[in-house]
Design a protein around this motif. Structure first.
Motif, PDB file in Angstrom:
ATOM      1  N   PHE A 375       0.856  -0.988  -0.081  1.00 44.02           N
ATOM      2  CA  PHE A 375       0.081  -0.118  -0.037  1.00 44.02           C
ATOM      3  C   PHE A 375       0.850   1.476  -0.242  1.00 44.02           C
ATOM      4  CE2 PHE A 375      -3.067  -3.044   1.283  1.00 44.02           C
ATOM      5  CZ  PHE A 375      -4.235  -2.803   0.931  1.00 44.02           C
ATOM      6  N   LYS A 376       2.019   1.110   0.059  1.00 45.42           N
ATOM      7  CA  LYS A 376       3.088   2.216   0.130  1.00 45.42           C
ATOM      8  C   LYS A 376       2.904   2.971   1.370  1.00 45.42           C
ATOM      9  CE  LYS A 376       4.729   4.062  -3.723  1.00 45.42           C
ATOM     10  NZ  LYS A 376       4.629   4.860  -4.947  1.00 45.42           N
ATOM     11  N   ALA A 377       2.399   2.720   2.452  1.00 46.36           N
ATOM     12  CA  ALA A 377       2.138   3.325   3.652  1.00 46.36           C
ATOM     13  C   ALA A 377       3.491   3.786   4.227  1.00 46.36           C
ATOM     14  CB  ALA A 377       1.291   2.329   4.286  1.00 46.36           C
ATOM     15  N   SER A 378       3.032   5.186   4.895  1.00 46.75           N
ATOM     16  CA  SER A 378       4.239   5.740   5.630  1.00 46.75           C
ATOM     17  C   SER A 378       4.385   5.290   6.954  1.00 46.75           C
ATOM     18  CB  SER A 378       4.067   7.117   5.360  1.00 46.75           C
ATOM     19  OG  SER A 378       2.701   7.546   6.102  1.00 46.75           O
ATOM     20  N   SER A 379       3.478   4.623   7.547  1.00 48.75           N
ATOM     21  CA  SER A 379       3.539   4.306   8.853  1.00 48.75           C
ATOM     22  C   SER A 379       2.267   3.060   9.096  1.00 48.75           C
ATOM     23  CB  SER A 379       3.262   5.469   9.718  1.00 48.75           C
ATOM     24  OG  SER A 379       1.844   5.935   9.695  1.00 48.75           O
ATOM     25  N   PRO A 380       2.429   2.633  10.436  1.00 44.99           N
ATOM     26  CA  PRO A 380       1.392   1.453  10.821  1.00 44.99           C
ATOM     27  C   PRO A 380      -0.004   1.861  10.572  1.00 44.99           C
ATOM     28  CG  PRO A 380       3.185   1.252  12.083  1.00 44.99           C
ATOM     29  CD  PRO A 380       3.555   2.397  11.394  1.00 44.99           C
ATOM     30  N   PHE A 381      -0.079   3.393  11.107  1.00 43.82           N
ATOM     31  CA  PHE A 381      -1.457   3.894  11.152  1.00 43.82           C
ATOM     32  C   PHE A 381      -1.922   4.247   9.542  1.00 43.82           C
ATOM     33  CE2 PHE A 381      -4.005   7.516  10.628  1.00 43.82           C
ATOM     34  CZ  PHE A 381      -5.132   7.259  11.505  1.00 43.82           C
ATOM     35  N   ASP A 382      -1.011   4.530   8.787  1.00 45.81           N
ATOM     36  CA  ASP A 382      -1.197   4.949   7.571  1.00 45.81           C
ATOM     37  C   ASP A 382      -1.800   3.620   6.720  1.00 45.81           C
ATOM     38  OD1 ASP A 382      -1.419   6.287   4.940  1.00 45.81           O
ATOM     39  OD2 ASP A 382       0.458   5.750   4.374  1.00 45.81           O
ATOM     40  N   LEU A 383      -1.139   2.491   7.129  1.00 48.18           N
ATOM     41  CA  LEU A 383      -1.651   1.178   6.397  1.00 48.18           C
ATOM     42  C   LEU A 383      -3.090   0.958   6.880  1.00 48.18           C
ATOM     43  CD1 LEU A 383      -1.612  -1.596   4.935  1.00 48.18           C
ATOM     44  CD2 LEU A 383      -0.233  -2.338   7.168  1.00 48.18           C
ATOM     45  N   LEU A 384      -3.247   1.101   8.318  1.00 42.29           N
ATOM     46  CA  LEU A 384      -4.698   0.639   8.895  1.00 42.29           C
ATOM     47  C   LEU A 384      -5.639   1.693   8.338  1.00 42.29           C
ATOM     48  CD1 LEU A 384      -3.466   0.042  12.787  1.00 42.29           C
ATOM     49  CD2 LEU A 384      -4.019  -1.741  10.731  1.00 42.29           C
ATOM     50  N   ASN A 385      -5.309   3.031   8.127  1.00 43.55           N
ATOM     51  CA  ASN A 385      -6.548   3.857   7.883  1.00 43.55           C
ATOM     52  C   ASN A 385      -6.559   3.690   6.418  1.00 43.55           C
ATOM     53  OD1 ASN A 385      -7.722   6.522   8.223  1.00 43.55           O
ATOM     54  ND2 ASN A 385      -6.284   7.534   6.960  1.00 43.55           N
ATOM     55  N   GLN A 386      -5.747   3.236   5.273  1.00 39.30           N
ATOM     56  CA  GLN A 386      -6.107   3.030   4.165  1.00 39.30           C
ATOM     57  C   GLN A 386      -6.846   1.957   4.043  1.00 39.30           C
ATOM     58  OE1 GLN A 386      -3.197   2.910   0.957  1.00 39.30           O
ATOM     59  NE2 GLN A 386      -1.639   3.762   2.428  1.00 39.30           N
ATOM     60  N   THR A 387      -7.210   0.816   5.110  1.00 40.09           N
ATOM     61  CA  THR A 387      -7.881  -0.115   4.948  1.00 40.09           C
ATOM     62  C   THR A 387      -9.482   0.256   4.889  1.00 40.09           C
ATOM     63  OG1 THR A 387      -8.056  -0.812   7.249  1.00 40.09           O
ATOM     64  CG2 THR A 387      -6.299  -1.683   5.848  1.00 40.09           C
ATOM     65  N   PHE A 388      -9.962   1.270   5.371  1.00 44.65           N
ATOM     66  CA  PHE A 388     -11.275   1.751   5.288  1.00 44.65           C
ATOM     67  C   PHE A 388     -11.713   2.042   3.895  1.00 44.65           C
ATOM     68  CE2 PHE A 388      -9.750   3.088   9.689  1.00 44.65           C
ATOM     69  CZ  PHE A 388     -10.686   2.543  10.331  1.00 44.65           C
ATOM     70  N   SER A 389     -10.806   2.067   2.953  1.00 41.61           N
ATOM     71  CA  SER A 389     -11.339   2.423   1.650  1.00 41.61           C
ATOM     72  C   SER A 389     -11.828   1.245   0.955  1.00 41.61           C
ATOM     73  CB  SER A 389     -10.300   3.390   0.843  1.00 41.61           C
ATOM     74  OG  SER A 389      -9.687   4.540   1.319  1.00 41.61           O
ATOM     75  N   TYR A 390     -11.654   0.069   1.370  1.00 39.07           N
ATOM     76  CA  TYR A 390     -12.163  -1.365   1.009  1.00 39.07           C
ATOM     77  C   TYR A 390     -13.133  -1.745   1.716  1.00 39.07           C
ATOM     78  CZ  TYR A 390      -7.617  -0.376  -1.417  1.00 39.07           C
ATOM     79  OH  TYR A 390      -6.525   0.077  -1.995  1.00 39.07           O
ATOM     80  N   ASP A 391     -14.305  -1.474   1.409  1.00 44.75           N
ATOM     81  CA  ASP A 391     -15.517  -1.647   2.096  1.00 44.75           C
ATOM     82  C   ASP A 391     -16.769  -1.390   1.011  1.00 44.75           C
ATOM     83  OD1 ASP A 391     -18.170  -1.384   3.653  1.00 44.75           O
ATOM     84  OD2 ASP A 391     -16.786  -1.291   5.255  1.00 44.75           O
ATOM     85  N   LEU A 392     -17.542  -2.407   1.024  1.00 43.98           N
ATOM     86  CA  LEU A 392     -18.624  -2.713  -0.008  1.00 43.98           C
ATOM     87  C   LEU A 392     -19.736  -1.782   0.472  1.00 43.98           C
ATOM     88  CD1 LEU A 392     -18.424  -6.239  -1.268  1.00 43.98           C
ATOM     89  CD2 LEU A 392     -17.274  -4.286  -2.328  1.00 43.98           C
ATOM     90  N   THR A 393     -19.881  -1.503   1.684  1.00 48.43           N
ATOM     91  CA  THR A 393     -21.141  -0.950   2.249  1.00 48.43           C
ATOM     92  C   THR A 393     -20.732   0.728   2.776  1.00 48.43           C
ATOM     93  OG1 THR A 393     -20.223  -1.526   4.482  1.00 48.43           O
ATOM     94  CG2 THR A 393     -21.831  -3.125   3.311  1.00 48.43           C
ATOM     95  N   THR A 394     -19.521   1.188   2.537  1.00 47.82           N
ATOM     96  CA  THR A 394     -19.390   2.592   2.654  1.00 47.82           C
ATOM     97  C   THR A 394     -18.327   3.137   1.842  1.00 47.82           C
ATOM     98  OG1 THR A 394     -17.604   2.123   4.358  1.00 47.82           O
ATOM     99  CG2 THR A 394     -19.849   2.273   5.335  1.00 47.82           C
ATOM    100  N   PRO A 395     -18.615   4.544   1.494  1.00 46.51           N
ATOM    101  CA  PRO A 395     -19.740   5.463   1.829  1.00 46.51           C
ATOM    102  C   PRO A 395     -21.047   5.313   1.476  1.00 46.51           C
ATOM    103  CG  PRO A 395     -18.572   6.459   0.146  1.00 46.51           C
ATOM    104  CD  PRO A 395     -17.457   5.148   0.567  1.00 46.51           C
ATOM    105  N   THR A 396     -21.073   4.222   0.045  1.00 47.73           N
ATOM    106  CA  THR A 396     -22.294   3.851  -0.467  1.00 47.73           C
ATOM    107  C   THR A 396     -22.233   2.247  -0.343  1.00 47.73           C
ATOM    108  OG1 THR A 396     -22.314   5.897  -1.685  1.00 47.73           O
ATOM    109  CG2 THR A 396     -23.536   4.082  -2.348  1.00 47.73           C
ATOM    110  N   ASN A 397     -23.226   1.654  -0.117  1.00 47.90           N
ATOM    111  CA  ASN A 397     -23.479   0.245  -0.232  1.00 47.90           C
ATOM    112  C   ASN A 397     -23.649  -0.045  -1.792  1.00 47.90           C
ATOM    113  OD1 ASN A 397     -24.441  -2.435  -0.219  1.00 47.90           O
ATOM    114  ND2 ASN A 397     -25.082  -2.011   1.712  1.00 47.90           N
TER     115      ASN A 397
END
Length: 471
Positions: A375-397
């Motif tokens: 994910f070319k993440a700059s930190s552990p938090f950055d990696l975890l934060n990017q995971t929120f973009s992989y969701d079939l239900t948010t922001p739109t289902n």
């Protein structure tokens, strides 16, 4: 999943500290940080394992463990599983496994690299023109072992072995596929700002004339390669008369190396160019194009299918609707809350020192090593934060946007997931066929690794029924 009692005690300790807002002032310690993180990706040592996918508290049967390191054990199983599709040999893998030191990433590299070089040398000694089958087996195995040697190296992005090993595995794999009855063909497809590397495996046309056939697009997820998927299902599908095209998208092994691009949430940008290409090929039945995704690909495939509606069917092994939910469900609630709240400094102050400690458990270190690289993440938090973009239900289902039949699997003792497939299948309603691969059949591990014959029979028989019904 049943976690060792000492893990639970430390999880409670960490949760207490977080809830009292003392974490940012605490000096992280191995006892406080390492043990809770051992459950991060569902790889806490459990003997025997239980699972949330079952309908009772009955202990599940477990396959034989080949390493006391749970993550190494899974990678050994992964290598062994490739044997079904001609990608490894059992004795060779067990020989490499016998010398593994739990938690020692460099040792893992040395063992599999040594094996890869031995098999590679054997392949080079075979006259490929006189003995193509023998050469093919050796080249395929060498390629698999070079990939295995690379697996735990991604914590240091500048390690030259990341690229040199991949060049070796690619060369070996290319030599192997050149000997197939219908040789595999690599082609980079132009997408929106990047290229999609693919390999097309055509079903053999015995009569010598081109026949339009159903075609399966096969991809993996967080760490797997397209070469792996040939051995997992590609060979079996071609033998049944399907064409197969494997691919890798941004963040996956080849695009990450050659194009320096990380994962993107809009996976339809990867799949649509593949469908466009297939529709130009004379041997492809354009009304019978199927998309299959393994592991994290069990999320990526339905994501793409929500926007690419020329697919005849979608297959999710195993089904997933939210990457972040799977990851965060294994943190203490208070730490998960900090991540959701965007507490960058607090999260990094907890995770950073633990991940730098070589005695932190293998699965946790690997998850962050691989994830920050992919994910070319700059930190552990950055990696975890990017995971929120992989969701079939948010922001739109977008689940309702998926068209056509969908096969959704769960693995009963999956160490990486929590039964999201069943929930996804429920949301899909009549479009979905849900299947639980069970431990009693030796098929309960992640993606049913170790039971590829059973999985391929279930999946490909289902697909034939679906396509027959469309005729």
């Amino acid at each position: 999943m049943v976690i060792n009692s000492c893990y639970i005690a430390h999880l409670k300790h960490l949760t207490f500290a977080l809830e009292n807002k003392t974490v940012s002032k605490m000096r992280p310690s191995k006892a406080l940080i390492q043990l809770p993180l051992a459950g991060l990706v569902l790889t806490a040592v459990v003997t025997p394992r239980a699972t949330t996918n079952t309908t009772s508290n009955t202990t599940l049967p477990a396959i034989l463990k080949l390493s006391n390191d749970t993550d190494f054990n899974f990678q050994i199983l992964r290598a062994l599983s490739l044997a079904t599709g001609g990608g490894s040999d059992i004795g060779e893998v067990l020989l490499a496994a016998n010398g593994l030191e739990p938690g020692n990433f460099e040792n893992f590299y040395l063992n599999f690299n040594s094996l890869a070089n031995r098999v590679n040398a054997r392949a080079q000694a075979i006259d490929i023109n006189r003995f193509p089958n023998s050469a093919r087996d050796a080249w395929f195995a060498a390629a698999s072992y070079f990939r295995g040697a690379d697996f735990y190296l991604h914590g240091n992005w500048s390690d030259p072995r990341i690229n040199s090993l991949w060049e070796q595995q690619t060369n070996a794999f290319n030599k192997a596929v050149s000997t197939l009855p219908t040789p595999g063909v690599r082609k980079n497809l132009q997408a929106d700002g990047f290229e999609v590397p693919t390999i097309f495996f055509g079903a053999e046309n015995q009569s010598g004339h081109v026949k339009k056939r159903p075609t399966i697009i096969v991809g993996t997820g967080y760490d797997g390669s397209q070469e792996d998927t040939y051995h997992m299902i590609g060979k079996a599908a071609v033998e049944r008369g399907y064409n197969v095209i494997t691919y890798e998208g941004p963040g996956q092994p080849t695009p990450r190396r050659e194009q320096n691009i990380s994962f993107i949430p809009q996976w339809e940008k990867v799949i649509t160019p593949i469908v466009d290409h297939l529709l130009t090929r004379p041997e492809v039945n354009g009304s019978a194009i199927v998309l299959l995704g393994y592991s994290f690909g069990g999320y990526l495939a339905p994501r793409a299918a929500a926007f690419e509606h020329r697919l005849a069917a979608t297959i999710c092994i195993d089904g997933m609707y939210s990457f972040s939910d799977i990851i965060l469900s294994n943190f203490p609630d208070a730490l998960a809350s900090l991540i959701k709240a965007g507490a960058v400094n607090e999260v990094n102050s907890i995770l950073g020192p633990a991940l730098a400690d070589p005695t932190t458990d293998t699965a946790t270190r690997w998850f962050f090593d691989q994830g920050t690289w992919a994910f070319k993440a700059s930190s552990p938090f950055d990696l975890l934060n990017q995971t929120f973009s992989y969701d079939l239900t948010t922001p739109t289902n977008i689940v309702d946007q998926i068209q056509g039949p969908v096969f959704v699997a769960d693995a009963q003792a999956d160490m990486f997931g929590t039964g999201q497939g069943k929930t996804l299948a429920g949301w899909l309603g009549e479009k979905a066929t849900y299947h639980l691969f069970e431990s009693v059949d030796g098929a309960g591990e992640h993606c049913a690794l170790g039971a590829m014959n059973e999985q391929n029979a279930v999946v490909l028989d289902w697909l034939q029924d679906v396509l027959d019904a469309k005729r």
